[in-house]
Scaffold this active site. Sequence first.
Site, PDB file in Angstrom:
ATOM      1  N   CYS A 153       1.923   8.560   7.563  1.00 45.18           N
ATOM      2  CA  CYS A 153       2.772   9.594   8.162  1.00 45.18           C
ATOM      3  C   CYS A 153       3.316   9.160   9.513  1.00 45.18           C
ATOM      4  O   CYS A 153       4.432   9.504   9.876  1.00 45.18           O
ATOM      5  CB  CYS A 153       1.998  10.893   8.294  1.00 45.18           C
ATOM      6  SG  CYS A 153       0.471  10.721   9.207  1.00 45.18           S
ATOM      7  N   GLU A 156       0.429  19.723   9.121  1.00 47.75           N
ATOM      8  CA  GLU A 156       0.622  18.307   9.486  1.00 47.75           C
ATOM      9  C   GLU A 156       1.599  17.749   8.461  1.00 47.75           C
ATOM     10  O   GLU A 156       1.230  17.535   7.300  1.00 47.75           O
ATOM     11  CB  GLU A 156      -0.707  17.543   9.400  1.00 47.75           C
ATOM     12  CG  GLU A 156      -1.823  18.099  10.267  1.00 47.75           C
ATOM     13  CD  GLU A 156      -1.658  17.772  11.749  1.00 47.75           C
ATOM     14  OE1 GLU A 156      -0.672  17.104  12.104  1.00 47.75           O
ATOM     15  OE2 GLU A 156      -2.508  18.206  12.535  1.00 47.75           O
TER      16      GLU A 156
HETATM   17  P1  NAD Z   1       2.784  16.839  -0.965  1.00 45.80           P
HETATM   18  O1  NAD Z   1       3.353  17.832  -0.024  1.00 45.80           O
HETATM   19  O2  NAD Z   1       3.506  16.530  -2.217  1.00 45.80           O
HETATM   20  O3  NAD Z   1       1.327  17.292  -1.431  1.00 45.80           O
HETATM   21  C1  NAD Z   1       0.273  17.510  -0.508  1.00 45.80           C
HETATM   22  C2  NAD Z   1      -0.722  18.472  -1.127  1.00 45.80           C
HETATM   23  O4  NAD Z   1      -0.105  19.737  -1.298  1.00 45.80           O
HETATM   24  C3  NAD Z   1      -1.238  18.057  -2.510  1.00 45.80           C
HETATM   25  O5  NAD Z   1      -2.607  18.361  -2.592  1.00 45.80           O
HETATM   26  C4  NAD Z   1      -0.432  18.950  -3.431  1.00 45.80           C
HETATM   27  O6  NAD Z   1      -1.069  19.200  -4.664  1.00 45.80           O
HETATM   28  C5  NAD Z   1      -0.337  20.219  -2.613  1.00 45.80           C
HETATM   29  N1  NAD Z   1       0.762  21.126  -2.977  1.00 45.80           N
HETATM   30  C6  NAD Z   1       1.969  20.804  -3.495  1.00 45.80           C
HETATM   31  N2  NAD Z   1       2.695  21.935  -3.692  1.00 45.80           N
HETATM   32  C7  NAD Z   1       1.935  22.970  -3.278  1.00 45.80           C
HETATM   33  C8  NAD Z   1       2.121  24.385  -3.231  1.00 45.80           C
HETATM   34  N3  NAD Z   1       3.256  24.966  -3.637  1.00 45.80           N
HETATM   35  N4  NAD Z   1       1.119  25.153  -2.751  1.00 45.80           N
HETATM   36  C9  NAD Z   1      -0.011  24.586  -2.312  1.00 45.80           C
HETATM   37  N5  NAD Z   1      -0.262  23.272  -2.351  1.00 45.80           N
HETATM   38  C10 NAD Z   1       0.700  22.461  -2.822  1.00 45.80           C
HETATM   39  O7  NAD Z   1       2.523  15.527  -0.102  1.00 45.80           O
HETATM   40  P2  NAD Z   1       2.061  14.101  -0.618  1.00 45.80           P
HETATM   41  O8  NAD Z   1       3.212  13.493  -1.347  1.00 45.80           O
HETATM   42  O9  NAD Z   1       0.739  14.232  -1.283  1.00 45.80           O
HETATM   43  O10 NAD Z   1       1.809  13.328   0.769  1.00 45.80           O
HETATM   44  C11 NAD Z   1       2.776  12.619   1.456  1.00 45.80           C
HETATM   45  C12 NAD Z   1       3.319  13.450   2.614  1.00 45.80           C
HETATM   46  O11 NAD Z   1       2.266  13.812   3.507  1.00 45.80           O
HETATM   47  C13 NAD Z   1       4.323  12.690   3.465  1.00 45.80           C
HETATM   48  O12 NAD Z   1       5.404  13.525   3.765  1.00 45.80           O
HETATM   49  C14 NAD Z   1       3.533  12.373   4.741  1.00 45.80           C
HETATM   50  O13 NAD Z   1       4.318  12.184   5.902  1.00 45.80           O
HETATM   51  C15 NAD Z   1       2.674  13.584   4.848  1.00 45.80           C
HETATM   52  N6  NAD Z   1       1.511  13.315   5.709  1.00 45.80           N
HETATM   53  C16 NAD Z   1       1.479  13.882   6.960  1.00 45.80           C
HETATM   54  C17 NAD Z   1       0.407  13.616   7.813  1.00 45.80           C
HETATM   55  C18 NAD Z   1       0.347  14.223   9.185  1.00 45.80           C
HETATM   56  O14 NAD Z   1      -0.734  14.214   9.768  1.00 45.80           O
HETATM   57  N7  NAD Z   1       1.419  14.750   9.725  1.00 45.80           N
HETATM   58  C19 NAD Z   1      -0.629  12.791   7.376  1.00 45.80           C
HETATM   59  C20 NAD Z   1      -0.555  12.235   6.102  1.00 45.80           C
HETATM   60  C21 NAD Z   1       0.521  12.518   5.273  1.00 45.80           C
END
Ligand code: NAD
Length: 505
Positions: free
Chosen positions: A300, A266
């Site tokens: 999102c 997602e």
């Molecule tokens: P992010 O990708 O920076 O982090 C999300 C999670 O991934 C965190 O827990 C982070 O620690 C982890 N992570 C980061 N690098 C990783 C790796 N290499 N391996 C495994 N895990 C890792 O996202 P964010 O800044 O926390 O959230 C915002 C983003 O989420 C926006 O792009 C938003 O659109 C998206 N989002 C999407 C939805 C959806 O349903 N499509 C819903 C909510 C948020």
Amino acid sequence: MSDLHIAADVKRKALANVQDVQLYINGQFLNAESNQTFDNINPFTNEKINNVASGGKEDIHKAAMAAKKAFKGEWGKMKQSERLAYVYKIADLIDEHVEELAPLESYDTGLPLSITKKMVSRASQNFRFYAEMVSSRMVGDAYQVDNEFLNYTIHKPVGVAGLITPWNAPFMLETWKIAPALATGNTVILKPAEWSPLTANKLAEIIDQAGLPDGVFNVVHGYGETAGASLVAHEDVQLISFTGETTTGSEIMKNGADALKRFSMELGGKSPIIVFDDADLDRALDACTWGIFSFNGERCTANSRLYIHEDVTEDFIAKLKERVDHITVGDPLDESTQVGPLIHTKHSENVKSYLELAKEEGCDVYQGSVPEEYSRGNYVPPTLLLNADNSMRVVQEEIFGPVLAVMTFRDEEEVIELANGVRYGLAGYVWTKDIQRGHRVSQAIDAGMLWINSQNVRDLRTPFGGSKHSGIGREGGYYAFEFYTEMQVVHVALGDHRIPQFGKK
Ligand code: NAD
């Protein structure tokens, strides 16, 4: 100071002594093996809230062993009705803690209390909903082949589910994954976002209180590159449900490729809202402002690109400006606040850098204001990027803040092309009184979820997810079963059908 301001201050003082956050593994609250911690920062004051245990590879391994044991043992062997009774119990306990959870989430994330209250009640619904879905809709199919065969399908849990979540709606999104994972019979390791650990910790306490067998639910806090990456790479974790940025999603898929991990992705969005000249413009205005400025713009499915028909542009933009001038920017713990501070200075600085870029790209940047007294927080005022166009980076890239790019269009064909002219495809919103056009345009938009004459109102039974760079797969409703369960087919011979007799003399 108003009464609501004073009440917000009282709430903050009560939250100020929140305890340090530990990992929750095999039914115990523990420090990380390395004993390392990181600071958790309040977005409203930028003061430290507490220490968070920084989990790593060893902690993930410990959690995976506990989760695997629970899956093979008590949880895996438990009757469905008994398992679902635990799921209902978690929902009831969340409801009992609503008053505590919502302020905690606002304190940690900067999201206004009016939003976190709704999200917390959605969280308990997520558990009840999936308990009901599993008992009523987790059914197989039967295929009769004359009187020779009966072939039927069943759903089996997959094993250990790794759930990786973002900070923008932490408690709701965590439960959105945990509920189907547990209800379908998997065990869970949750890796919450490092910027919003408080309610995940509270959830661990609630689930502990619900008395689930040890190892069924585990929480490993930590950085994405360490705890998250170790979870993705662990050979005993069968699936990863990830919500976060598109670039992180693709990194995770690369890292999980060797272990042939099952993924649900997602990801980010840059969703269009299209307003035709025949629309109910007052309602479209309400939906448009709410859709981009609620959740501090950190949503999102936010409608971050407005396409307004050129015949009604002038009036609509004038009204948008008026709304932006009057949005209540304030303390997240104040019940009347509509927009609060963004999650972290790194994020607010990034959003502000996009506003500079917008000017360089030729936009006219129109902003509301942030009261002087909030200068310590990560505030970005509600912002309109006027005179934007699809070729700009500020229109193509996800900004993830209270920033709306405003563009105009002449006809249906043109606006469909503009709406589809980005790499994302999460959501879309169409406003028109011509119902044929409403369906036609919605179906022509390359996105997972469309709303006609509505803001983003979720129906938990429907599939949730995006197309293009916004995601892979669908969660929600019974669609989640495809991801959280293994489907097995059993072929049963009803009679003595002919079997080739190789080698028989
Ligand atoms: P992010 O990708 O920076 O982090 C999300 C999670 O991934 C965190 O827990 C982070 O620690 C982890 N992570 C980061 N690098 C990783 C790796 N290499 N391996 C495994 N895990 C890792 O996202 P964010 O800044 O926390 O959230 C915002 C983003 O989420 C926006 O792009 C938003 O659109 C998206 N989002 C999407 C939805 C959806 O349903 N499509 C819903 C909510 C948020």
